[in-house]
Design a protein around this motif. Structure first.
Motif, PDB file in Angstrom:
ATOM      1  N   PRO A  88      38.555  39.164 -19.546  1.00  0.00           N
ATOM      2  CA  PRO A  88      37.553  39.443 -18.489  1.00  0.00           C
ATOM      3  C   PRO A  88      36.257  38.664 -18.724  1.00  0.00           C
ATOM      4  O   PRO A  88      35.650  38.734 -19.796  1.00  0.00           O
ATOM      5  N   ARG A  89      35.868  37.907 -17.707  1.00  0.00           N
ATOM      6  CA  ARG A  89      34.653  37.102 -17.821  1.00  0.00           C
ATOM      7  C   ARG A  89      33.408  37.979 -17.561  1.00  0.00           C
ATOM      8  O   ARG A  89      33.484  38.993 -16.857  1.00  0.00           O
ATOM      9  N   LYS A  90      32.273  37.520 -18.130  1.00  0.00           N
ATOM     10  CA  LYS A  90      31.025  38.252 -17.904  1.00  0.00           C
ATOM     11  C   LYS A  90      30.591  38.135 -16.446  1.00  0.00           C
ATOM     12  O   LYS A  90      30.157  39.104 -15.819  1.00  0.00           O
ATOM     13  N   VAL A  91      30.722  36.918 -15.890  1.00  0.00           N
ATOM     14  CA  VAL A  91      30.488  36.670 -14.463  1.00  0.00           C
ATOM     15  C   VAL A  91      31.760  36.043 -13.930  1.00  0.00           C
ATOM     16  O   VAL A  91      32.188  34.984 -14.401  1.00  0.00           O
ATOM     17  N   GLY A  92      32.404  36.711 -12.980  1.00  0.00           N
ATOM     18  CA  GLY A  92      33.683  36.242 -12.494  1.00  0.00           C
ATOM     19  C   GLY A  92      33.563  34.959 -11.700  1.00  0.00           C
ATOM     20  O   GLY A  92      32.486  34.526 -11.271  1.00  0.00           O
TER      21      GLY A  92
ATOM     22  N   ALA B  55      42.502  32.208  -9.623  1.00  0.00           N
ATOM     23  CA  ALA B  55      43.843  31.769  -9.232  1.00  0.00           C
ATOM     24  C   ALA B  55      44.308  32.576  -8.033  1.00  0.00           C
ATOM     25  O   ALA B  55      44.024  33.779  -7.909  1.00  0.00           O
ATOM     26  N   VAL B  56      45.027  31.897  -7.119  1.00  0.00           N
ATOM     27  CA  VAL B  56      45.469  32.544  -5.879  1.00  0.00           C
ATOM     28  C   VAL B  56      46.729  33.367  -6.088  1.00  0.00           C
ATOM     29  O   VAL B  56      46.996  34.304  -5.336  1.00  0.00           O
ATOM     30  N   THR B  57      47.493  33.080  -7.124  1.00  0.00           N
ATOM     31  CA  THR B  57      48.836  33.667  -7.277  1.00  0.00           C
ATOM     32  C   THR B  57      48.819  35.084  -7.812  1.00  0.00           C
ATOM     33  O   THR B  57      49.878  35.701  -7.936  1.00  0.00           O
ATOM     34  N   HIS B  58      47.653  35.631  -8.162  1.00  0.00           N
ATOM     35  CA  HIS B  58      47.615  37.019  -8.624  1.00  0.00           C
ATOM     36  C   HIS B  58      46.252  37.621  -8.300  1.00  0.00           C
ATOM     37  O   HIS B  58      45.301  36.908  -7.940  1.00  0.00           O
ATOM     38  N   LYS B  59      46.176  38.948  -8.444  1.00  0.00           N
ATOM     39  CA  LYS B  59      44.935  39.680  -8.199  1.00  0.00           C
ATOM     40  C   LYS B  59      44.222  39.966  -9.522  1.00  0.00           C
ATOM     41  O   LYS B  59      44.752  39.666 -10.606  1.00  0.00           O
TER      42      LYS B  59
ATOM     43  N   ALA C 289      41.726  35.203  -3.713  1.00  0.00           N
ATOM     44  CA  ALA C 289      42.090  34.806  -5.079  1.00  0.00           C
ATOM     45  C   ALA C 289      41.614  35.858  -6.075  1.00  0.00           C
ATOM     46  O   ALA C 289      40.928  36.821  -5.729  1.00  0.00           O
ATOM     47  N   CYS C 290      41.972  35.661  -7.330  1.00  0.00           N
ATOM     48  CA  CYS C 290      41.587  36.577  -8.416  1.00  0.00           C
ATOM     49  C   CYS C 290      40.083  36.467  -8.621  1.00  0.00           C
ATOM     50  O   CYS C 290      39.540  35.364  -8.764  1.00  0.00           O
ATOM     51  N   GLU C 291      39.405  37.601  -8.664  1.00  0.00           N
ATOM     52  CA  GLU C 291      37.960  37.603  -8.816  1.00  0.00           C
ATOM     53  C   GLU C 291      37.547  37.221 -10.230  1.00  0.00           C
ATOM     54  O   GLU C 291      36.396  36.853 -10.461  1.00  0.00           O
ATOM     55  N   ASN C 292      38.459  37.292 -11.187  1.00  0.00           N
ATOM     56  CA  ASN C 292      38.121  37.010 -12.581  1.00  0.00           C
ATOM     57  C   ASN C 292      38.272  35.524 -12.910  1.00  0.00           C
ATOM     58  O   ASN C 292      37.340  34.878 -13.406  1.00  0.00           O
ATOM     59  N   CYS C 293      39.481  34.956 -12.605  1.00  0.00           N
ATOM     60  CA  CYS C 293      39.738  33.570 -12.983  1.00  0.00           C
ATOM     61  C   CYS C 293      39.780  32.627 -11.787  1.00  0.00           C
ATOM     62  O   CYS C 293      39.697  31.407 -11.958  1.00  0.00           O
TER      63      CYS C 293
ATOM     64  N   GLY D  16      31.857  30.531  -9.244  1.00  0.00           N
ATOM     65  CA  GLY D  16      32.738  29.436  -8.844  1.00  0.00           C
ATOM     66  C   GLY D  16      32.961  28.401  -9.915  1.00  0.00           C
ATOM     67  O   GLY D  16      33.275  27.234  -9.608  1.00  0.00           O
ATOM     68  N   ALA D  17      32.833  28.773 -11.195  1.00  0.00           N
ATOM     69  CA  ALA D  17      33.002  27.835 -12.311  1.00  0.00           C
ATOM     70  C   ALA D  17      34.309  28.125 -13.040  1.00  0.00           C
ATOM     71  O   ALA D  17      34.718  29.281 -13.167  1.00  0.00           O
ATOM     72  N   LYS D  18      34.917  27.033 -13.557  1.00  0.00           N
ATOM     73  CA  LYS D  18      36.142  27.134 -14.348  1.00  0.00           C
ATOM     74  C   LYS D  18      37.216  27.957 -13.640  1.00  0.00           C
ATOM     75  O   LYS D  18      37.702  28.960 -14.136  1.00  0.00           O
ATOM     76  N   ILE D  19      37.529  27.536 -12.433  1.00  0.00           N
ATOM     77  CA  ILE D  19      38.602  28.219 -11.681  1.00  0.00           C
ATOM     78  C   ILE D  19      39.939  27.830 -12.291  1.00  0.00           C
ATOM     79  O   ILE D  19      40.235  26.635 -12.469  1.00  0.00           O
ATOM     80  N   ALA D  20      40.743  28.822 -12.649  1.00  0.00           N
ATOM     81  CA  ALA D  20      42.024  28.592 -13.337  1.00  0.00           C
ATOM     82  C   ALA D  20      43.039  27.997 -12.389  1.00  0.00           C
ATOM     83  O   ALA D  20      42.954  28.149 -11.167  1.00  0.00           O
ATOM     84  N   HIS D  21      44.029  27.308 -12.997  1.00  0.00           N
ATOM     85  CA  HIS D  21      45.127  26.745 -12.208  1.00  0.00           C
ATOM     86  C   HIS D  21      46.036  27.851 -11.692  1.00  0.00           C
ATOM     87  O   HIS D  21      46.198  28.902 -12.328  1.00  0.00           O
TER      88      HIS D  21
END
Length: 606
Positions: A138-142, A126-130, A120-124, A147-152
């Protein structure tokens, strides 16, 4: 040729042969008789006497289809007549997306993910993109590390293949539910207006009629808008464009007969006359072709036809390029044509006679009747049946004022205009009839500054001047004699009033003659000055022409010298200033130019 024998592949023939028992014979070759029957059946199908061949789907096959189209290839494995091999094949058909299929917008909120997934995306998360394709800040901690606030996840978009119309569909992907927001917004506005109107009605119940008349319904009818032209008002949601005036009768209603003039609805034109049986003067609309046959259009069409005929006979002329040349040629042609007709007519009359029959008066005078219909009103003016006379002056004609029976300018005497009825020389005076002719008091005395118009302005020759001077001397002598006689008679009868009138007339004549002499002397001096000026101008022109002739001779000599020189030694005159030649230079060139067609040229050179 659709009913021909089917072409069975060799593999099937071998398979059928192996399946047959040994006692059965091999399939025989088609005999001549079977071939003839197949040929006759084919001809009968073409003629229509026999039913057409039917394919495996039960459809008739056209017997006129050629054999190279109707016969299927050997590898197609057909058992009877068919045209399936000519139709689009199922394995090659393209499947296009439906009208309701479109890309899905937004994200998939049906699934809630709490843990980071591999890949999945290391930033948000989501599995559908890199990570490099992530559109989130860009998050301070991905999400990979906390593992917090994983996007849809986004929707997996379908692969849409559109046909020709689908690629050009303007409303592709439009959701009609979006329009509901606009409808709801306007409904809220209408509701607010109703509430405001109800509140005003409670506050002021007497002002209902005025406000209803001002606001009223916003929907306006076309008849309430200014008809001609186009009008767009911010208060009215309507645009009226090029509508005809309602009082005008439509062209297609002029004559309801379907066999009458044709009306073109696209251009709104009716070229022919819808009522050809009516009198042209009584019809309001005579067709739009009426404009093509009025004015100078016929003249222009004749000129165009003459230009075409002249060009066909070898004369290089064009209507638009050389209109003046064309008009002169056409006038000359018409003149020669009329002259030729007159010559032919005269030769026929000289040979056979009968000229007296051509000079006969018209039939209307001979029979004292005519079919020409003219209708007058009670004032004597033409109402119907005759063209109106062309107005040739901007002033009113035959208008008699102040009891006069003739117009001003109908009488001329001694360089002054007047009225013929009373011989009065005062404009806008009252007419006294024949009584004014006997008295000469109506004529105004001519002023010195006013020029005498009429015959006195005509110039005379020297011989006529001498005769006029001699006649004036004789007249002065007679007048002097008359003066002596009148003096004697006045001494004898000084009491009579007639002598005083004759003396005043003689004084007036003397003053008039002296004025005439002065004016003649002034005219003579002006003529002499003009002659002197012309002589000076002629001398100047001669001097200029002489200089131009000398310059032309030098130019010709220079040209001869340059022609004799070698081309490589010839000077280069790139800085030569070109000016328009004067009249004297053109005259000198015409006088000095070489004329090869002159027969005396060879003698002049010697």
């Amino acid at each position: 040729m659709a009913g021909g024998s089917s072409r069975i592949p060799i593999s099937m023939l071998l398979q059928d042969k192996s399946s047959l028992p040994e006692d059965d014979e091999e399939p025989k070759k088609q005999s001549r008789e079977d071939w003839r029957k197949a040929k006759e059946l084919e001809e009968a199908r073409k003629a229509g006497t026999a039913p057409a061949a039917v394919d495996e789907e039960g459809k008739d096959i056209n017997p006129h289809i050629p054999q190279y189209i109707s016969s299927a290839p050997w590898y197609y494995n057909t058992a009877g007549p068919t045209l399936k091999h000519q139709r689009p094949q199922d394995d090659r058909k393209k499947e296009f997306s439906g009208i309701d299929e479109w890309y899905r917008r937004g994200v998939d909120t049906s699934k809630v993910v709490t843990k980071f997934r591999k890949g999945a995306c290391e930033n948000c998360g989501a599995v559908t993109h890199k990570k490099r394709d992530c559109m989130e800040r860009p998050r301070k901690v991905g999400a990979k590390y906390n593992g917090a606030k994983i996007a849809h996840d986004e929707f997996v978009q379908p692969k849409i293949t559109s046909d020709y119309d689908g690629k050009r569909d303007r409303w592709a992907g439009y959701d009609p539910a979006n329009h509901r927001e606009i409808v709801e917004e306007y409904q809220k506005i209408e509701q607010a207006k109703r509430e405001l109107r109800a509140q005003k009605l409670k506050e002021n119940p007497d002002g209902t009629d005025e406000e209803d008349g001002e606001d009223g319904d916003e929907d306006k009818y076309v008849d309430e808008v200014d008809m001609p032209g186009t009008k767009v008002d911010s208060k009215q949601r309507i645009t009226v464009r090029n509508l005809r005036i309602r009082e005008d009768t439509a062209k297609y209603l002029r004559n309801l007969d379907p066999n009458s003039a044709y009306y073109d609805p696209k251009t709104r034109s009716m070229r022919d006359n819808p009522n050809p049986n009516l009198n042209p003067e009584e019809t309001d609309f005579a067709g739009e072709n009426f404009v093509r046959y009025s004015g100078d259009i016929q003249k222009h069409a004749q000129a165009q036809l003459f230009a075409w005929e002249a060009h066909g006979k070898g004369v290089d002329v064009h209507v638009l390029a050389e209109p003046t040349k064309l008009e002169l040629l056409q006038k000359e042609y018409e003149k020669k044509k009329d002259q030729f007709k007159d010559d032919v007519k005269n030769t026929v009359l000289e040979r056979y006679g009968g000229e007296e029959h051509l000079k006969a008066p018209p039939k209307a005078l001979l029979l004292a009747q005519t079919e020409h219909y003219v209708e007058y009103n009670r004032f004597g003016k033409v109402v119907k049946g005759e063209d109106k006379p062309i107005i040739r002056s901007q002033y009113e004609e035959d208008v008699f004022t102040n009891n006069h029976t003739s117009v001003w300018g109908s009488f001329w005497k001694d360089g002054v205009w007047g009225y013929k009825c009373c011989e009065s020389f005062i404009k806008n005076s009252y007419c006294v009839g024949d009584n004014g002719k006997s008295s000469g008091l109506a004529r105004p005395p001519p002023s010195e500054t006013e020029p005498i118009a009429g015959p006195s302005r005509i110039t005379t020759s020297e011989y006529q001047k001498q005769e006029l001077s001699a006649a004036n001397q004789k007249q002065t002598q007679k007048d002097s004699g008359k003066e002596g006689k009148s003096g004697e008679s006045s001494s004898s009868s000084s009491e009579s009033s007639s002598d005083s009138e004759s003396e005043s007339e003689e004084e007036r004549k003397k003053s008039k003659k002296s004025k005439k002499k002065r004016k003649k002397e002034k005219r003579r001096q002006k003529r002499e000055e003009k002659k002197r000026q012309k002589q000076v101008e002629k001398a100047k022109v001669k001097d200029k022409l002489q200089l131009a002739l000398m310059a032309e001779e030098e130019h010709q000599k220079r040209a001869v010298e340059l022609l004799k020189m070698d081309e490589r030694k010839r000077p280069y005159n790139s800085m030569y200033e070109a000016k328009a030649p004067t009249e004297e230079q053109m005259e000198a060139y015409q006088m000095k130019r070489r004329r090869d067609e002159d027969p005396m040229l060879q003698f002049m050179e010697k």
